[in-house]
Design an enzyme around this catalytic site. Sequence first.
Site, mmCIF file in Angstrom:
data_model
loop_
_atom_site.group_PDB
_atom_site.id
_atom_site.type_symbol
_atom_site.label_atom_id
_atom_site.label_comp_id
_atom_site.label_asym_id
_atom_site.label_seq_id
_atom_site.Cartn_x
_atom_site.Cartn_y
_atom_site.Cartn_z
ATOM 1 N N SER A 82 59.261 101.223 -59.287
ATOM 2 C CA SER A 82 58.672 99.887 -59.467
ATOM 3 C C SER A 82 57.193 99.792 -59.117
ATOM 4 O O SER A 82 56.568 98.767 -59.414
ATOM 5 C CB SER A 82 59.436 98.868 -58.627
ATOM 6 O OG SER A 82 60.682 98.633 -59.201
ATOM 7 N N LYS A 85 55.028 98.690 -61.943
ATOM 8 C CA LYS A 85 55.099 97.370 -62.576
ATOM 9 C C LYS A 85 53.764 96.611 -62.684
ATOM 10 O O LYS A 85 53.433 96.107 -63.754
ATOM 11 C CB LYS A 85 56.173 96.520 -61.895
ATOM 12 C CG LYS A 85 57.585 97.038 -62.207
ATOM 13 C CD LYS A 85 58.660 96.356 -61.378
ATOM 14 C CE LYS A 85 60.044 96.871 -61.759
ATOM 15 N NZ LYS A 85 61.100 96.398 -60.847
ATOM 16 N N TYR A 207 60.561 101.048 -70.385
ATOM 17 C CA TYR A 207 60.696 100.694 -68.975
ATOM 18 C C TYR A 207 61.310 101.850 -68.176
ATOM 19 O O TYR A 207 60.827 102.197 -67.092
ATOM 20 C CB TYR A 207 61.549 99.414 -68.835
ATOM 21 C CG TYR A 207 61.915 99.108 -67.411
ATOM 22 C CD1 TYR A 207 60.960 98.632 -66.513
ATOM 23 C CD2 TYR A 207 63.211 99.330 -66.945
ATOM 24 C CE1 TYR A 207 61.292 98.386 -65.180
ATOM 25 C CE2 TYR A 207 63.545 99.081 -65.626
ATOM 26 C CZ TYR A 207 62.584 98.618 -64.743
ATOM 27 O OH TYR A 207 62.907 98.386 -63.437
ATOM 28 N N TYR A 259 59.347 92.506 -53.333
ATOM 29 C CA TYR A 259 60.680 91.941 -53.607
ATOM 30 C C TYR A 259 60.963 90.739 -52.724
ATOM 31 O O TYR A 259 60.078 89.928 -52.468
ATOM 32 C CB TYR A 259 61.774 92.988 -53.403
ATOM 33 C CG TYR A 259 61.539 94.280 -54.114
ATOM 34 C CD1 TYR A 259 61.333 94.303 -55.494
ATOM 35 C CD2 TYR A 259 61.525 95.480 -53.435
ATOM 36 C CE1 TYR A 259 61.145 95.498 -56.152
ATOM 37 C CE2 TYR A 259 61.341 96.672 -54.093
ATOM 38 C CZ TYR A 259 61.139 96.679 -55.449
ATOM 39 O OH TYR A 259 60.943 97.849 -56.084
ATOM 40 N N VAL A 277 61.771 102.044 -55.462
ATOM 41 C CA VAL A 277 62.996 102.525 -54.809
ATOM 42 C C VAL A 277 63.013 104.020 -54.489
ATOM 43 O O VAL A 277 63.918 104.479 -53.807
ATOM 44 C CB VAL A 277 64.288 102.195 -55.595
ATOM 45 C CG1 VAL A 277 64.640 100.736 -55.462
ATOM 46 C CG2 VAL A 277 64.180 102.625 -57.028
HETATM 47 N N1 GLN Z 1 64.152 102.010 -62.146
HETATM 48 C C1 GLN Z 1 64.535 101.134 -61.108
HETATM 49 C C2 GLN Z 1 65.448 100.052 -61.653
HETATM 50 O O1 GLN Z 1 65.184 99.550 -62.705
HETATM 51 C C3 GLN Z 1 63.289 100.562 -60.501
HETATM 52 C C4 GLN Z 1 63.590 99.594 -59.446
HETATM 53 C C5 GLN Z 1 62.690 99.661 -58.228
HETATM 54 O O2 GLN Z 1 61.913 100.563 -57.943
HETATM 55 N N2 GLN Z 1 62.892 98.657 -57.435
HETATM 56 O O3 GLN Z 1 66.452 99.709 -61.068
#
Ligand code: GLN
Length: 342
Positions: A82, A85, A207, A259, A277
């Site tokens: 993420s 993003k 994505y 988040y 993550v």
């Molecule tokens: N690829 C992960 C997902 O879509 C990315 C989420 C993240 O880093 N929070 O669940």
Amino acid sequence: MNIEQSDEIDLLLGRMKAATAPLRTTLREIHDRGRGDHRGEVATYIPELAKANPDWFGICIVTAKGDIFEVGDVQQTFSIQSVSKPFLFGLALEDHGLDAVLRKVGVEPTGEAFNAIVLDEVSNRPFNPMVNAGAIATADLIAGTDYPDRLSRMLAMFGRYVGREVHVDNKVFLSERITGHRNRAIGHLMRNFGMVGDRFEESLELYFQQCSLLVTCRDLAMMGATLANGGVNPQTRERALDARYVKYLQSVMLSCGMYDSAGEWAFRVGLPAKSGVSGGIVAVVPGKLGIGVFSPRLDSRGNSVRGVAVCTELSERFGLHAFESGVPLESLEQQLDHRGRR
Ligand code: GLN
């Protein structure tokens, strides 16, 4: 960068060095202490991520002038997840402009988990580009003649931020793709509301690819430093983002980047940041520094435990909080006066 900004970076570096001897020693000390922290769990819902060594731990600071200070596993590669993003949001802004992008994705924090299946009830938009729904809507906006062209535009954009060619980790990509039912469900829900177009299944692939890009902790710091430097990579001098959009990326990072702990982060650390993550965090001290931290054990919100601790300590120790009352009004008035007369 202008001369005043450059002076400010030197002042901050001076402060950081004076706070304890050289900055590298301070980083080593923070790193040593962090190594003893074994709280949190490595993410396992994407099977490839479960293979990470939970003890990996790197910290890197890159100044807006391109100086690098680092310690630990700064060259270990991992998937960006993420942390990608905000940078995709920047590319979408360049492709369509602010108004068109804001018709498809909002900029409100959700207080919900990053993968929540929730859209704004009034506008049907995903809440912001930092949660999965908003990131998928953002990926859908990336322009290009066809899918390969969209993918290569995205890779080229990341290449400008990190200053080298970037690659997708195919195993992570396939792992994301096979297990991505929730993200597909979000994609279908948004298709139902017209927030993504006909090619949204390709956008989901895009994505999954963006999440699977391989980066290092130093890359994250360089990306942060590029934002700190107004969108120009401080080492290659290449522009990665139109200067007009730098503030939008940073403000959405400050309010939504961590988040469902974004509020507490803005309160305590006070820096635009984004976590992922796999355990990466990028943070920006606008006009001055990019900070990259990597450590795979996550807290219950999906943020790196050590990453949050390191950024909190750096912010407190060096007064990096955006609302630190550092500049006395008098000197601000002098500056304004000085500028007015020029
Ligand atoms: N690829 C992960 C997902 O879509 C990315 C989420 C993240 O880093 N929070 O669940």
